[in-house]
Motif scaffolding. Structure first.
Motif, PDB file in Angstrom:
ATOM      1  N   SER A 191       0.825  -1.208   0.000  1.00 35.22           N
ATOM      2  CA  SER A 191       0.000   0.000   0.000  1.00 35.22           C
ATOM      3  C   SER A 191       0.860   1.259   0.000  1.00 35.22           C
ATOM      4  CB  SER A 191      -0.921   0.000   1.223  1.00 35.22           C
ATOM      5  OG  SER A 191      -1.825  -1.080   1.175  1.00 35.22           O
ATOM      6  N   GLY A 192       0.350   2.272  -0.722  1.00 33.79           N
ATOM      7  CA  GLY A 192       0.996   3.569  -0.734  1.00 33.79           C
ATOM      8  C   GLY A 192       2.304   3.640  -1.483  1.00 33.79           C
ATOM      9  N   SER A 193       2.583   2.657  -2.340  1.00 35.16           N
ATOM     10  CA  SER A 193       3.891   2.583  -3.013  1.00 35.16           C
ATOM     11  C   SER A 193       3.961   3.311  -4.342  1.00 35.16           C
ATOM     12  CB  SER A 193       4.282   1.113  -3.235  1.00 35.16           C
ATOM     13  OG  SER A 193       4.399   0.428  -2.016  1.00 35.16           O
ATOM     14  N   LEU A 194       2.800   3.731  -4.848  1.00 38.78           N
ATOM     15  CA  LEU A 194       2.793   4.337  -6.181  1.00 38.78           C
ATOM     16  C   LEU A 194       2.950   5.844  -6.111  1.00 38.78           C
ATOM     17  CD1 LEU A 194       0.013   2.451  -8.153  1.00 38.78           C
ATOM     18  CD2 LEU A 194       2.431   2.525  -8.704  1.00 38.78           C
ATOM     19  N   SER A 195       4.036   6.342  -6.702  1.00 39.01           N
ATOM     20  CA  SER A 195       4.263   7.779  -6.823  1.00 39.01           C
ATOM     21  C   SER A 195       4.910   8.049  -8.173  1.00 39.01           C
ATOM     22  CB  SER A 195       5.184   8.287  -5.702  1.00 39.01           C
ATOM     23  OG  SER A 195       4.600   8.090  -4.430  1.00 39.01           O
ATOM     24  N   PHE A 196       4.328   8.936  -8.952  1.00 36.64           N
ATOM     25  CA  PHE A 196       4.926   9.303 -10.235  1.00 36.64           C
ATOM     26  C   PHE A 196       4.294  10.574 -10.758  1.00 36.64           C
ATOM     27  CE2 PHE A 196       1.494   6.301 -11.230  1.00 36.64           C
ATOM     28  CZ  PHE A 196       0.779   6.956 -12.213  1.00 36.64           C
ATOM     29  N   THR A 197       4.943  11.155 -11.749  1.00 36.17           N
ATOM     30  CA  THR A 197       4.440  12.350 -12.426  1.00 36.17           C
ATOM     31  C   THR A 197       4.041  11.977 -13.847  1.00 36.17           C
ATOM     32  OG1 THR A 197       5.870  13.789 -11.117  1.00 36.17           O
ATOM     33  CG2 THR A 197       5.007  14.690 -13.172  1.00 36.17           C
ATOM     34  N   VAL A 198       2.912  12.494 -14.324  1.00 34.89           N
ATOM     35  CA  VAL A 198       2.431  12.177 -15.662  1.00 34.89           C
ATOM     36  C   VAL A 198       2.091  13.463 -16.401  1.00 34.89           C
ATOM     37  CG1 VAL A 198       0.057  11.878 -14.808  1.00 34.89           C
ATOM     38  CG2 VAL A 198       0.737  10.849 -17.000  1.00 34.89           C
ATOM     39  N   LEU A 246      -6.445  13.062 -20.850  1.00 34.96           N
ATOM     40  CA  LEU A 246      -5.962  12.036 -19.929  1.00 34.96           C
ATOM     41  C   LEU A 246      -6.711  12.187 -18.621  1.00 34.96           C
ATOM     42  CD1 LEU A 246      -3.789   9.761 -19.600  1.00 34.96           C
ATOM     43  CD2 LEU A 246      -2.405  11.479 -18.424  1.00 34.96           C
ATOM     44  N   ASP A 247      -7.461  11.160 -18.233  1.00 34.70           N
ATOM     45  CA  ASP A 247      -8.267  11.182 -17.025  1.00 34.70           C
ATOM     46  C   ASP A 247      -7.620  10.286 -15.971  1.00 34.70           C
ATOM     47  OD1 ASP A 247     -11.005  12.150 -16.041  1.00 34.70           O
ATOM     48  OD2 ASP A 247     -11.062  10.023 -15.537  1.00 34.70           O
ATOM     49  N   LEU A 248      -7.571  10.774 -14.750  1.00 39.07           N
ATOM     50  CA  LEU A 248      -6.859  10.093 -13.668  1.00 39.07           C
ATOM     51  C   LEU A 248      -7.823   9.596 -12.600  1.00 39.07           C
ATOM     52  CD1 LEU A 248      -4.223   9.474 -11.981  1.00 39.07           C
ATOM     53  CD2 LEU A 248      -4.398  11.827 -11.144  1.00 39.07           C
ATOM     54  N   ARG A 249      -7.671   8.328 -12.218  1.00 43.52           N
ATOM     55  CA  ARG A 249      -8.360   7.765 -11.063  1.00 43.52           C
ATOM     56  C   ARG A 249      -7.299   7.145 -10.156  1.00 43.52           C
ATOM     57  NH1 ARG A 249     -13.163   4.160 -13.938  1.00 43.52           N
ATOM     58  NH2 ARG A 249     -14.073   5.812 -15.251  1.00 43.52           N
ATOM     59  N   LEU A 250      -7.501   7.219  -8.849  1.00 39.78           N
ATOM     60  CA  LEU A 250      -6.526   6.607  -7.947  1.00 39.78           C
ATOM     61  C   LEU A 250      -7.192   6.215  -6.642  1.00 39.78           C
ATOM     62  CD1 LEU A 250      -4.144   9.280  -6.368  1.00 39.78           C
ATOM     63  CD2 LEU A 250      -6.324   9.840  -7.423  1.00 39.78           C
ATOM     64  N   GLY A 251      -6.526   5.337  -5.901  1.00 39.90           N
ATOM     65  CA  GLY A 251      -7.030   4.889  -4.612  1.00 39.90           C
ATOM     66  C   GLY A 251      -5.900   4.779  -3.610  1.00 39.90           C
ATOM     67  N   GLY A 252      -6.255   4.831  -2.349  1.00 42.15           N
ATOM     68  CA  GLY A 252      -5.270   4.761  -1.268  1.00 42.15           C
ATOM     69  C   GLY A 252      -5.546   5.846  -0.250  1.00 42.15           C
ATOM     70  N   ASP A 253      -5.557   5.473   1.029  1.00 42.74           N
ATOM     71  CA  ASP A 253      -5.923   6.430   2.079  1.00 42.74           C
ATOM     72  C   ASP A 253      -5.005   7.643   2.103  1.00 42.74           C
ATOM     73  OD1 ASP A 253      -7.980   4.799   2.813  1.00 42.74           O
ATOM     74  OD2 ASP A 253      -6.845   3.751   4.381  1.00 42.74           O
ATOM     75  N   GLY A 254      -3.713   7.424   1.837  1.00 47.27           N
ATOM     76  CA  GLY A 254      -2.773   8.540   1.914  1.00 47.27           C
ATOM     77  C   GLY A 254      -2.419   9.150   0.582  1.00 47.27           C
ATOM     78  N   GLY A 269       1.908   8.359  -3.046  1.00 43.79           N
ATOM     79  CA  GLY A 269       1.367   7.465  -2.034  1.00 43.79           C
ATOM     80  C   GLY A 269       0.097   6.738  -2.399  1.00 43.79           C
ATOM     81  N   ALA A 270      -0.101   6.418  -3.657  1.00 46.86           N
ATOM     82  CA  ALA A 270      -1.325   5.731  -4.071  1.00 46.86           C
ATOM     83  C   ALA A 270      -1.170   4.216  -3.981  1.00 46.86           C
ATOM     84  CB  ALA A 270      -1.695   6.124  -5.499  1.00 46.86           C
ATOM     85  N   ASP A 271      -2.297   3.536  -3.765  1.00 45.07           N
ATOM     86  CA  ASP A 271      -2.329   2.074  -3.834  1.00 45.07           C
ATOM     87  C   ASP A 271      -2.476   1.599  -5.276  1.00 45.07           C
ATOM     88  OD1 ASP A 271      -2.281   2.216  -1.111  1.00 45.07           O
ATOM     89  OD2 ASP A 271      -4.331   1.501  -0.800  1.00 45.07           O
ATOM     90  N   TRP A 272      -3.284   2.333  -6.033  1.00 41.03           N
ATOM     91  CA  TRP A 272      -3.497   2.000  -7.433  1.00 41.03           C
ATOM     92  C   TRP A 272      -3.839   3.275  -8.200  1.00 41.03           C
ATOM     93  CZ3 TRP A 272      -8.234   3.474  -9.241  1.00 41.03           C
ATOM     94  CH2 TRP A 272      -9.267   3.598  -8.310  1.00 41.03           C
ATOM     95  N   VAL A 273      -3.531   3.281  -9.481  1.00 39.43           N
ATOM     96  CA  VAL A 273      -3.838   4.411 -10.360  1.00 39.43           C
ATOM     97  C   VAL A 273      -4.356   3.855 -11.682  1.00 39.43           C
ATOM     98  CG1 VAL A 273      -2.929   6.382 -11.634  1.00 39.43           C
ATOM     99  CG2 VAL A 273      -2.063   5.889  -9.332  1.00 39.43           C
ATOM    100  N   VAL A 274      -5.416   4.441 -12.201  1.00 43.94           N
ATOM    101  CA  VAL A 274      -5.926   4.103 -13.536  1.00 43.94           C
ATOM    102  C   VAL A 274      -5.907   5.371 -14.385  1.00 43.94           C
ATOM    103  CG1 VAL A 274      -7.912   3.353 -14.891  1.00 43.94           C
ATOM    104  CG2 VAL A 274      -7.366   2.192 -12.750  1.00 43.94           C
ATOM    105  N   LEU A 275      -5.268   5.275 -15.554  1.00 48.00           N
ATOM    106  CA  LEU A 275      -5.246   6.375 -16.514  1.00 48.00           C
ATOM    107  C   LEU A 275      -6.125   6.004 -17.702  1.00 48.00           C
ATOM    108  CD1 LEU A 275      -1.423   7.258 -16.599  1.00 48.00           C
ATOM    109  CD2 LEU A 275      -3.210   8.316 -15.213  1.00 48.00           C
ATOM    110  N   LEU A 276      -6.983   6.931 -18.109  1.00 52.01           N
ATOM    111  CA  LEU A 276      -7.842   6.742 -19.270  1.00 52.01           C
ATOM    112  C   LEU A 276      -7.509   7.825 -20.285  1.00 52.01           C
ATOM    113  CD1 LEU A 276     -11.195   6.279 -17.324  1.00 52.01           C
ATOM    114  CD2 LEU A 276      -9.744   4.465 -18.222  1.00 52.01           C
ATOM    115  N   LEU A 277      -7.187   7.413 -21.505  1.00 48.25           N
ATOM    116  CA  LEU A 277      -6.810   8.376 -22.545  1.00 48.25           C
ATOM    117  C   LEU A 277      -7.819   8.286 -23.692  1.00 48.25           C
ATOM    118  CD1 LEU A 277      -5.185   9.002 -25.416  1.00 48.25           C
ATOM    119  CD2 LEU A 277      -4.696  10.483 -23.466  1.00 48.25           C
TER     120      LEU A 277
END
Length: 830
Positions: A191-198, A246-254, A269-277
Motif C-alpha cells: 500500500s501507498g507505493s505508487l508515486s509518479f508524475t504524468v 488524460l483522465d486520472l483515477r486513484l485509490g489509497g488512504d494517503g 502514495g497511491a495504492d493503485w492508479v488508472v489512466l484513461l486516454l
C-alpha cells in the motif's frame, strides 16, 4: 489494490470453431488439447521504438515502451494527417498521354518514360503522430529487478512487472474498442507505493494543461501542408485539429495529487492508479476541408471520458475482452506439441523471473530449433495487429498500420496500392476477420468519388481510377515522381477484387448488390475505356508499367513505360471475370455492359512464357536488369488472382515457378510473404517453409539498412524500415498452406511441410462459398476435417493428396470427414 479487484469478469462463450471441435471431441472421446500460450515476451524495457509493445482499437494506437525510471506510451490517431482534400486532376494530361502513346507505339520506350513524367501529380499527405503519455517514477535505471513485459495476444493486453527493493509493481494496458479509450492500470503489492508524475506531449503544434487534479487536456493541429524535410513545425498549421484527454483515477488512504508547471500531475502514495486516454480530431471525411469542419475534438474526447465515468476498471476490461476475443478467438492454430520455449514461457506466465526467455531470443534461435510455436505466434500476431488497427468506422490500415512515431515517417506512412494496402487485408477473409475489412470498403467508395474526376480529366474516360499512392484524403492521381512507380492506374482495379472476394467468402448478396457491384461496375467502365486497339488484334494498355521495375529496351536504353504488362492484363481479367460472375448472381440488369466486357475479355493478350521458361513480365521479352527485383507483379494471376491454376494452366504454373526461382528468395518482408503465398498456391510446401525461415531473422534497429526483410524484437516486420504489410501477409500465406478454395473446390493441407509440422490442427479458417473449416493432421497426413456453413446448401469438391470427393453441405449441419474424404458423421449446428 482497489476494491475493483474482487469484481467478477464475464467470460464469453467459446468461439464457434472451438465449440464445434468440443462437440466432436466429446462424441468420439478425445482428450482435452493443450492450451497454447500466445505472448510476445520482453526481458527488458524497450531501448528502441521497434522494441515497444503495440496496442490499438482501430482508431487509437499506442506503443508501450515499458520503462521503469521513466515510461513513454507513444500515441497515434488514425485521422491525423497533413493537408486537406486536393485536386486530383491534370488538365494537361490528355495531351501528354497522346504523346506517350505515340512514343510507345514507335518503340521509343526510354523517351516514353521521360515524357510520362508529365502525367505525374502531387505527392500524398503525410501520416502524423498524436503524442506521448510521459511518466516519471523517480527510480534509477539500475534500481529494479525481475523485469517482465509481454503482449498477451489472447487478451489484447500489455503487462509489465518489476520489483524495486521489496515492492512488486504491475502495469496493465489495453485499448478498448467499445469505449474508445486507452486504459492503463498501475498497482503494487504494498500500500501507498505508487508515486509518479504524468504529462502529455506532442511533436505537433500543441498546448497541454492540467484541468483540476484529475485531468490533462492537450489540443493541437496537424500541418495544413506537407512538412518539408527537416522543417520545423509551423506555428500556424491550419490542418486537422486534435485533442487528447488524460483522465486520472486513484485509490489509497494517503494518496494525493498536485499540479506541477500547470501541465503535469504528480501522484504520491497511491495504492493503485488508472489512466484513461481518449482522443479525437476534427476530421469529418475525405471531402471536408479542415477549415470547414464543425467538429470539436476536445468536446468529443471529453464526451468519451464522461461516458465511462461510472464504469470500473473491471467493467471496462470485461467489455474490451468480450469485443476483442469475439474476433481473435475465431481461429486457433497448433503446428506441433508445445516446444521447449513455449513451455518455459508458460512457466513465467504466472510468476515472472529475471531469466525470461524473450521472444527476441526465440527469433534468434529459430534458425536452429525451428520452433513451430513461434510460427503460430507470428500467425496470430498478424491477426492481433489487424484487429488493433482496422475496425468498423475507422480509417484503413496504412503503411505502418496505425503505429508511427515520426512527423516524417518512411514513405509518408501512406497506403500504397501496388501491393502494400492490399496485403494488409489479405488475412481478413481466410483468417475469419471479415469485419476488419469494413474500413477498406468505405475507403474504396471514397476513392471511386475522387477517381471519377481523375479518370474524366486526366484520361477522358468513364468510371473511376486510382494510382499507386493514396492517403487520408483518398488521393487518386498519379504521385509526383518517376513513372516507374508513380504511373500505375491499376490500384483501384486491384482493390475491386477485394470486394468480389468478400462476396465469394460470405455469399452476402445484399453486400454485393448495394455496395460492391456499383463500385466494381464503374471500375470496369474505366478499364474498358483505358483499353485501346493494339498489336495483333489485341486490346492493350498504353502506357503501362510493371510496378517499380525497369527493363532494357531493344535499343539498349533503360525504360519503365511500355504497353500491356502482364500485371495489367491479369488484374483486368480478374475484374472483368468478376463482373461477369456478378451478372449471374444478380441477374442480367447490365446485359449490354456484360456483353462489352465479354468481348473485351476475349481480346486481351494471353499470358506469355519467356525464352528462359519464366513468365514474361512485359508484353515483349525485354531484358531484365534486375532479375532479383523485390516485386513479383507478373505473378498476380497465380496469387492473389485466380487465372493461373495447376488444373487449368499447368504450363503457366511451371513458368511461375521458374520466375520465382529466377527472382530468388531475398527481398523485403512483404516480398517474402507474397512469395510464401505463391509457393503455397503451387503446392510447394518446401519452398514456402524456406521463406518462413527467411522471414524469421532478428533485425538490429541500429543497423537495419544491412538487412532485407526480417523481424524486429516486437515482431514488427521489416522492409526495412518497419512496414506492417508482411505482418499481415504472413497469416494469409500460412492459411494458403493449410486450406485453399475456389467457389466449388476446397483443398486440404495443399502445402503442409510434413517433416516440419508432422502433427497439428487449425480451427476456424474460412473458405470461398461460405464454409468454415477445422482440420487435424497426424504423422504428416490428414487425420480429420470438419466443415459447416450458415449459407444456402452448396456442392463442394474436397481435395486431399490426389483424392477428390463431391459433397453436399447443408446449412445448419456439421460434417466430419476422415483422411479418405469419407463423411463419418453429421451433427446439428451448435
Amino acid at each position: 489494490m482497489d476494491a475493483e479487484e474482487g469484481e467478477w469478469v464475464w467470460v464469453r462463450r467459446p468461439a464457434e470453431a472451438d465449440a464445434v471441435a468440443c462437440l466432436v471431441a466429446a462424441d468420439v472421446g478425445l482428450e482435452d488439447e493443450e492450451e497454447r500460450l500466445l505472448k510476445v515476451a520482453f526481458a527488458a524495457p524497450a531501448p528502441y521504438w521497434t522494441d515497444a509493445a503495440p496496442l490499438g482499437n482501430g482508431r487509437l494506437g499506442a506503443m508501450v515502451w515499458g520503462g521503469v525510471a521513466s515510461e513513454t506510451i507513444q500515441l497515434n490517431h488514425d485521422t491525423l494527417w497533413t493537408g486537406a482534400p486536393g485536386n486530383y486532376t491534370n488538365v494537361d494530361a490528355p495531351a501528354v498521354l497522346d504523346e506517350v502513346r505515340k512514343l510507345v507505339d514507335s518503340g521509343d520506350y526510354a523517351a516514353a518514360s521521360t515524357a510520362a513524367l508529365g502525367l505525374s501529380g502531387l505527392p500524398s499527405a503525410v501520416y502524423q503522430p498524436l503524442g506521448d503519455i510521459n511518466l516519471e517514477f523517480g527510480y534509477t535505471d539500475n534500481e529494479y529487478t525481475s523485469y517482465y513485459r509481454d503482449i498477451d495476444l489472447k487478451n489484447g493486453t500489455v503487462i509489465i512487472k518489476y520489483t524495486v527493493e521489496d515492492v512488486e509493481f504491475t502495469r496493465e494496458h489495453f485499448c478498448s474498442n467499445p469505449h474508445q479509450v486507452l486504459v492503463s492500470k498501475f498497482f503494487a503489492n504494498k500500500s501507498g507505493s505508487l508515486s509518479f508524475t504524468v504529462y502529455l506531449d506532442s511533436k505537433l503544434h500543441h498546448h497541454s494543461s492540467a484541468s483540476g487534479t484529475n485531468q490533462i487536456v492537450m489540443e493541437g493541429s496537424c500541418p495544413g501542408e506537407r512538412i518539408a524535410p527537416k522543417e520545423s513545425v509551423s506555428e500556424d498549421p491550419r490542418g486537422i485539429k486534435f485533442s487528447a484527454i488524460l483522465d486520472l483515477r486513484l485509490g489509497g488512504d494517503g494518496s494525493k495529487v498536485q499540479i506541477i508547471d500547470d501541465r503535469k500531475l504528480k501522484i504520491e502514495g497511491a495504492d493503485w492508479v488508472v489512466l484513461l486516454l481518449a482522443a479525437s480530431s476534427s476530421f469529418e471525411g475525405p471531402f471536408t476541408k479542415p477549415s470547414d469542419s464543425k467538429k470539436d475534438p476536445k468536446s468529443d474526447a471529453l464526451s468519451t471520458i464522461k461516458s465511462i465515468r461510472n464504469m470500473s476498471y473491471s467493467q471496462l476490461y470485461a467489455s474490451h475482452l468480450d469485443d476483442y476475443q469475439g474476433l481473435f478467438n475465431r481461429v486457433t492454430l497448433q503446428l506441433s506439441k508445445g516446444s521447449k520455449n513455449g513451455l518455459e514461457e508458460k512457466k513465467i506466465s504466472s510468476t515472472y523471473t529475471s531469466s525470461v526467455i524473450s521472444t527476441t531470443e526465440r527469433v534468434k534461435s529459430f534458425k536452429n530449433d525451428e520452433d513451430p510455436s513461434l510460427v503460430e505466434l507470428l500467425f496470430h500476431y498478424g491477426r492481433y495487429l489487424l484487429i488493433s488497427c482496422s475496425r468498423s468506422g475507422t480509417q484503413i490500415s496504412n503503411l505502418q498500420g496505425i503505429w508511427s512515431k515520426d512527423v516524417e515517417p518512411a514513405w509518408d506512412g501512406a497506403p500504397h496500392l501496388n501491393i502494400n494496402l492490399q496485403m494488409n487485408y489479405w488475412p481478413c477473409l481466410p483468417c475469419n476477420l471479415s469485419e476488419c475489412q469494413e474500413p477498406l470498403f468505405d475507403f474504396i467508395a471514397s476513392l471511386a468519388v475522387n477517381g471519377s474526376k481523375t479518370a474524366k480529366v486526366n484520361y477522358e474516360a468513364n468510371g473511376w481510377v486510382a494510382h499507386q499512392v493514396t492517403d487520408l484524403w483518398a488521393k487518386t492521381s498519379p504521385d509526383r515522381g518517376d513513372p516507374l512507380w508513380a504511373l500505375w492506374p491499376m490500384g483501384g482495379a486491384w482493390l475491386c477484387t477485394h470486394l468480389w472476394e468478400h462476396y465469394r467468402f460470405s455469399m452476402d448478396k445484399v453486400f454485393l448488390q448495394n455496395k460492391a457491384y456499383p463500385i466494381m461496375k464503374d471500375c470496369a467502365l474505366f478499364l474498358l475505356d483505358w483499353l485501346i486497339e493494339g498489336r495483333g488484334a489485341y486490346l492493350e494498355t498504353n502506357p503501362s508499367t510493371s510496378p517499380e521495375h525497369y527493363f532494357i529496351a531493344p535499343d539498349g536504353k533503360t525504360a519503365s513505360v511500355s504497353y500491356s504488362t502482364t500485371m495489367d492484363m491479369a488484374i483486368i481479367k480478374e475484374v472483368f471475370s468478376a463482373i461477369i460472375s456478378c451478372s449471374k448472381v444478380l441477374g442480367d440488369s447490365d446485359r449490354e455492359l456484360v456483353q462489352k466486357i465479354k468481348k473485351a475479355l476475349s481480346r486481351l493478350p494471353p499470358t506469355r512464357i519467356a525464352r528462359d521458361g519464366s513468365m514474361m513480365e512485359w508484353a515483349q521479352d525485354f531484358q531484365d536488369p534486375d532479375i532479383h527485383h523485390r516485386h513479383v507483379s507478373h505473378l498476380f494471376g497465380l496469387f492473389p488472382g485466380h487465372t493461373i491454376t495447376s488444373r487449368q494452366t499447368p504450363d503457366l504454373c511451371k513458368a511461375a515457378a521458374n520466375s520465382l526461382y529466377k527472382r530468388g528468395d531475398a527481398g523485403p518482408g512483404w516480398s517474402t510473404t507474397w512469395k510464401m503465398a505463391l509457393w503455397a498456391r503451387l503446392h510447394n510446401s518446401e519452398h514456402a517453409y524456406k521463406l518462413i525461415k527467411q522471414l524469421i531473422i532478428l533485425v538490429d534497429p541500429t543497423h537495419e539498412a544491412d538487412y532485407e526483410g526480417g523481424l524486429y524484437s516486437n515482431l514488427f516486420t521489416a522492409h526495412p524500415p518497419f512496414q506492417i504489410d508482411a505482418n499481415f501477409g504472413f497469416p494469409a500465406a500460412i492459411a494458403e498452406m493449410l486450406v485453399q478454395s475456389t467457389d466449388e473446390d476446397l483443398y486440404l493441407l495443399p502445402a503442409l511441410p510434413r517433416d516440419k509440422w508432422p502433427a497439428g490442427r487449425v480451427r476456424g479458417l474460412k473458405a470461398r462459398g461460405g464454409a468454415t473449416v477445422n482440420i487435424s493432421w497426424k504423422e504428416g497426413d490428414l487425420h480429420e476435417a470438419w466443415f459447416w456453413t450458415k449459407n444456402e446448401n452448396s456442392i463442394r469438391r474436397l481435395h486431399y493428396g490426389g483424392h477428390a470427393a463431391t459433397v453436399k453441405l447443408s446449412c445448419g449441419r456439421i460434417y466430419r470427414f476422415n483422411r479418405h474424404l469419407k463423411c463419418l458423421k453429421e451433427y446439428p449446428f451448435v
